[in-house]
Design a protein around this motif. Structure first.
Motif, PDB file in Angstrom:
ATOM      1  N   THR A 197       0.819  -1.210   0.000  1.00  0.00           N
ATOM      2  CA  THR A 197       0.000   0.000   0.000  1.00  0.00           C
ATOM      3  C   THR A 197       0.853   1.260   0.000  1.00  0.00           C
ATOM      4  OG1 THR A 197      -1.961  -0.963   1.013  1.00  0.00           O
ATOM      5  CG2 THR A 197      -1.598   1.370   1.443  1.00  0.00           C
ATOM      6  N   TRP A 198       2.007   1.203   0.647  1.00  0.00           N
ATOM      7  CA  TRP A 198       2.855   2.380   0.838  1.00  0.00           C
ATOM      8  C   TRP A 198       4.044   2.409  -0.128  1.00  0.00           C
ATOM      9  CZ3 TRP A 198      -0.141   4.886   4.202  1.00  0.00           C
ATOM     10  CH2 TRP A 198      -0.931   4.124   5.069  1.00  0.00           C
ATOM     11  N   THR A 199       4.044   1.520  -1.126  1.00  0.00           N
ATOM     12  CA  THR A 199       5.163   1.382  -2.063  1.00  0.00           C
ATOM     13  C   THR A 199       4.751   1.806  -3.464  1.00  0.00           C
ATOM     14  OG1 THR A 199       6.035  -0.480  -0.770  1.00  0.00           O
ATOM     15  CG2 THR A 199       6.843  -0.241  -3.027  1.00  0.00           C
ATOM     16  N   THR A 200       5.564   2.643  -4.105  1.00  0.00           N
ATOM     17  CA  THR A 200       5.247   3.093  -5.461  1.00  0.00           C
ATOM     18  C   THR A 200       5.324   1.930  -6.440  1.00  0.00           C
ATOM     19  OG1 THR A 200       7.555   3.720  -5.839  1.00  0.00           O
ATOM     20  CG2 THR A 200       6.063   5.435  -5.032  1.00  0.00           C
ATOM     21  N   ASN A 201       4.517   2.002  -7.481  1.00  0.00           N
ATOM     22  CA  ASN A 201       4.398   0.885  -8.412  1.00  0.00           C
ATOM     23  C   ASN A 201       5.622   0.701  -9.300  1.00  0.00           C
ATOM     24  OD1 ASN A 201       1.744   0.351  -7.488  1.00  0.00           O
ATOM     25  ND2 ASN A 201       0.940   1.953  -8.824  1.00  0.00           N
ATOM     26  N   THR A 253       8.938   2.399  -9.210  1.00  0.00           N
ATOM     27  CA  THR A 253      10.284   2.411  -8.617  1.00  0.00           C
ATOM     28  C   THR A 253      10.388   1.585  -7.342  1.00  0.00           C
ATOM     29  OG1 THR A 253       9.793   4.423  -7.344  1.00  0.00           O
ATOM     30  CG2 THR A 253      10.689   4.704  -9.562  1.00  0.00           C
ATOM     31  N   ARG A 254       9.255   1.076  -6.849  1.00  0.00           N
ATOM     32  CA  ARG A 254       9.212   0.277  -5.627  1.00  0.00           C
ATOM     33  C   ARG A 254       9.789   1.040  -4.426  1.00  0.00           C
ATOM     34  NH1 ARG A 254       5.410  -2.431  -6.185  1.00  0.00           N
ATOM     35  NH2 ARG A 254       6.077  -3.789  -4.480  1.00  0.00           N
ATOM     36  N   LYS A 255       9.486   2.321  -4.350  1.00  0.00           N
ATOM     37  CA  LYS A 255       9.945   3.157  -3.240  1.00  0.00           C
ATOM     38  C   LYS A 255       8.991   3.010  -2.067  1.00  0.00           C
ATOM     39  CE  LYS A 255      12.783   6.026  -3.518  1.00  0.00           C
ATOM     40  NZ  LYS A 255      14.225   6.077  -3.234  1.00  0.00           N
ATOM     41  N   PHE A 256       9.496   2.521  -0.950  1.00  0.00           N
ATOM     42  CA  PHE A 256       8.711   2.313   0.265  1.00  0.00           C
ATOM     43  C   PHE A 256       9.067   3.430   1.243  1.00  0.00           C
ATOM     44  CE2 PHE A 256       8.331  -0.448   4.307  1.00  0.00           C
ATOM     45  CZ  PHE A 256       7.003  -0.110   4.482  1.00  0.00           C
ATOM     46  N   TRP A 257       8.316   4.518   1.175  1.00  0.00           N
ATOM     47  CA  TRP A 257       8.717   5.745   1.845  1.00  0.00           C
ATOM     48  C   TRP A 257       8.733   5.660   3.360  1.00  0.00           C
ATOM     49  CZ3 TRP A 257       5.337   8.805   4.890  1.00  0.00           C
ATOM     50  CH2 TRP A 257       3.998   8.437   4.840  1.00  0.00           C
ATOM     51  N   LEU A 258       8.008   4.720   3.918  1.00  0.00           N
ATOM     52  CA  LEU A 258       7.992   4.588   5.383  1.00  0.00           C
ATOM     53  C   LEU A 258       9.323   4.106   5.931  1.00  0.00           C
ATOM     54  CD1 LEU A 258       4.505   2.892   5.953  1.00  0.00           C
ATOM     55  CD2 LEU A 258       5.110   5.289   6.363  1.00  0.00           C
ATOM     56  N   ALA A 259      10.063   3.338   5.133  1.00  0.00           N
ATOM     57  CA  ALA A 259      11.305   2.731   5.624  1.00  0.00           C
ATOM     58  C   ALA A 259      12.550   3.191   4.875  1.00  0.00           C
ATOM     59  CB  ALA A 259      11.202   1.202   5.541  1.00  0.00           C
ATOM     60  N   ASP A 260      12.381   3.815   3.721  1.00  0.00           N
ATOM     61  CA  ASP A 260      13.535   4.281   2.954  1.00  0.00           C
ATOM     62  C   ASP A 260      14.300   5.320   3.775  1.00  0.00           C
ATOM     63  OD1 ASP A 260      15.054   6.044   1.040  1.00  0.00           O
ATOM     64  OD2 ASP A 260      14.252   4.586  -0.398  1.00  0.00           O
ATOM     65  N   LYS A 261      15.583   5.091   3.991  1.00  0.00           N
ATOM     66  CA  LYS A 261      16.367   5.949   4.887  1.00  0.00           C
ATOM     67  C   LYS A 261      16.531   7.369   4.386  1.00  0.00           C
ATOM     68  CE  LYS A 261      18.843   2.228   7.197  1.00  0.00           C
ATOM     69  NZ  LYS A 261      20.164   1.671   7.577  1.00  0.00           N
ATOM     70  N   ASN A 269      -2.987   5.962  -5.033  1.00  0.00           N
ATOM     71  CA  ASN A 269      -1.629   6.515  -5.042  1.00  0.00           C
ATOM     72  C   ASN A 269      -1.414   7.645  -4.054  1.00  0.00           C
ATOM     73  OD1 ASN A 269      -0.337   4.930  -7.211  1.00  0.00           O
ATOM     74  ND2 ASN A 269      -1.951   5.834  -8.466  1.00  0.00           N
ATOM     75  N   MET A 270      -2.446   8.020  -3.304  1.00  0.00           N
ATOM     76  CA  MET A 270      -2.296   9.127  -2.374  1.00  0.00           C
ATOM     77  C   MET A 270      -1.440   8.773  -1.157  1.00  0.00           C
ATOM     78  SD  MET A 270      -6.146   9.178  -0.727  1.00  0.00           S
ATOM     79  CE  MET A 270      -5.861  10.712   0.154  1.00  0.00           C
ATOM     80  N   CYS A 271      -1.125   7.506  -0.992  1.00  0.00           N
ATOM     81  CA  CYS A 271      -0.280   7.093   0.131  1.00  0.00           C
ATOM     82  C   CYS A 271       1.060   6.532  -0.353  1.00  0.00           C
ATOM     83  CB  CYS A 271      -1.011   6.058   0.988  1.00  0.00           C
ATOM     84  SG  CYS A 271      -1.738   4.709   0.044  1.00  0.00           S
ATOM     85  N   LYS A 272       1.450   6.887  -1.578  1.00  0.00           N
ATOM     86  CA  LYS A 272       2.725   6.444  -2.145  1.00  0.00           C
ATOM     87  C   LYS A 272       3.509   7.676  -2.587  1.00  0.00           C
ATOM     88  CE  LYS A 272       0.147   2.612  -4.304  1.00  0.00           C
ATOM     89  NZ  LYS A 272       0.484   1.452  -3.476  1.00  0.00           N
ATOM     90  N   PHE A 273       4.786   7.756  -2.214  1.00  0.00           N
ATOM     91  CA  PHE A 273       5.603   8.906  -2.572  1.00  0.00           C
ATOM     92  C   PHE A 273       6.931   8.433  -3.166  1.00  0.00           C
ATOM     93  CE2 PHE A 273       3.001  10.249   1.097  1.00  0.00           C
ATOM     94  CZ  PHE A 273       2.260  11.259   0.478  1.00  0.00           C
ATOM     95  N   GLU A 274       7.288   9.026  -4.312  1.00  0.00           N
ATOM     96  CA  GLU A 274       8.505   8.637  -5.022  1.00  0.00           C
ATOM     97  C   GLU A 274       9.764   9.190  -4.365  1.00  0.00           C
ATOM     98  OE1 GLU A 274       9.085   6.740  -7.524  1.00  0.00           O
ATOM     99  OE2 GLU A 274       7.180   6.420  -8.570  1.00  0.00           O
TER     100      GLU A 274
END
Length: 303
Positions: A52-56, A58-66, A249-254
């Motif tokens: 839910t939180w990962t972009t389609n 680039t597979r960016k998981f903004w909650l955990a990406d440092k 996509n409102m909960c996914k950020f690149e």
């Protein structure tokens, strides 16, 4: 990272687990408390705790990406909660019972996790998408993204069918059943009951509502899944803002410069700054109430 049910730690900040006193036994002054935070993300209908939180693309998981949320809030423990939100999981059940079951499970999972990690007194900030906000309303909540507080007139399988599911799910392997989506319909009795029960508690929480500003593509038409008035009701002592995305996509950020990212993260940072004084006072008040209760019970036993 894999999607799975229950609580999953996705980021552990610098020395994030610091207990600030066994308040039930010995309350301490506010000025001596050391505060860290737990951020808990709860996904929505047919979503997943990671997906839910990962972009389609680039597979960016903004909650955990440092380079993203952990860089802004480095002393937090960031968790996700996964549950079976597939439509097929609601066969043979009423939607209200299922929402309540997920709420009980979330509470139990958090209690167990916080006990094992020595973090049972730490402030919690919830970040919820869609159905996740309804579940957390049953628990109590701090932040919601695209939650249908008054219902969604697009959540009707009879009218939107599988296109609705395709628009909202990371996988298209789900069958269709109306039990859960009935809970999200405009005018839903289940949704109204949850809202009515939560209303008296709202004054105890900081709440930020976000709504989708882009329509979802259903193939033959484009529509809002959760309209502004339902996702972000105008209520006293709450904040609200739109995000320039569709419902999924409102909960996914690149990236940190993605539209809406700074708005969401700034709200989270504000909560982490304000939580210490509020939570510490509540623990001290709760301790005093518990002591008074025990003193009353002891006096009654002595009679």
């Amino acid at each position: 990272m894999e999607n799975h049910f229950g609580i999953q730690e996705v980021f552990r900040g610098d020395d994030p687990i610091v207990e600030y006193g066994n308040h039930a036994a010995s309350p301490v002054a506010v000025s001596t408390l050391t505060f860290k935070y737990s951020i808990v993300a709860v996904h929505g209908l047919n979503g997943g705790p990671i997906e839910t939180w990962t972009t389609n693309k680039t597979r960016k998981f903004w909650l955990a990406d440092k380079e993203m949320l952990p860089k802004n809030i480095g002393n937090a423990r960031i968790l996700t909660f996964g549950y079976d939100a597939s439509v097929t999981s609601f066969f043979g059940r009423t939607s209200s019972d299922t929402i309540l079951q997920h709420a009980h499970t979330l509470v139990a999972e958090l209690v167990a996790d916080r006990q094992l990690e020595g973090a049972r007194d730490r402030p919690i900030i919830f970040v919820c998408h869609s159905l996740g906000g309804i579940i957390v309303k049953r628990v109590t909540m701090l932040g919601l993204i695209g939650t249908p507080h008054h219902g969604s007139d697009k959540a009707k399988l009879a009218s939107t069918g599988r296109k609705m599911i395709d628009a909202m799910v990371p996988s298209k392997l789900f069958d269709t059943n109306g039990q859960l989506l009935e809970a999200l319909k405009e005018g839903s009795e289940t949704l109204q009951n949850v809202t009515d029960m939560f209303a008296p508690l709202m004054k105890n929480f900081r709440i930020y509502f976000f709504w989708e500003q882009e329509k979802t593509d259903f193939g033959t038409t484009r529509k809002y899944v959760v309209k502004e008035h339902s996702a972000a009701p105008i209520l006293d002592d709450t904040e609200r803002a739109g995000l320039p995305y569709d419902h999924c996509n409102m909960c996914k950020f690149e990236s940190r410069t993605a539209p809406g990212y700074r708005l969401v993260v700034a709200a989270l940072m504000t909560y982490t700054l304000n939580a210490p004084s509020t939570i510490s006072q509540r623990w001290i008040s709760a301790t005093e109430m518990l002591k008074a209760k025990r003193a009353t019970e002891a006096a009654e036993l002595m009679q």
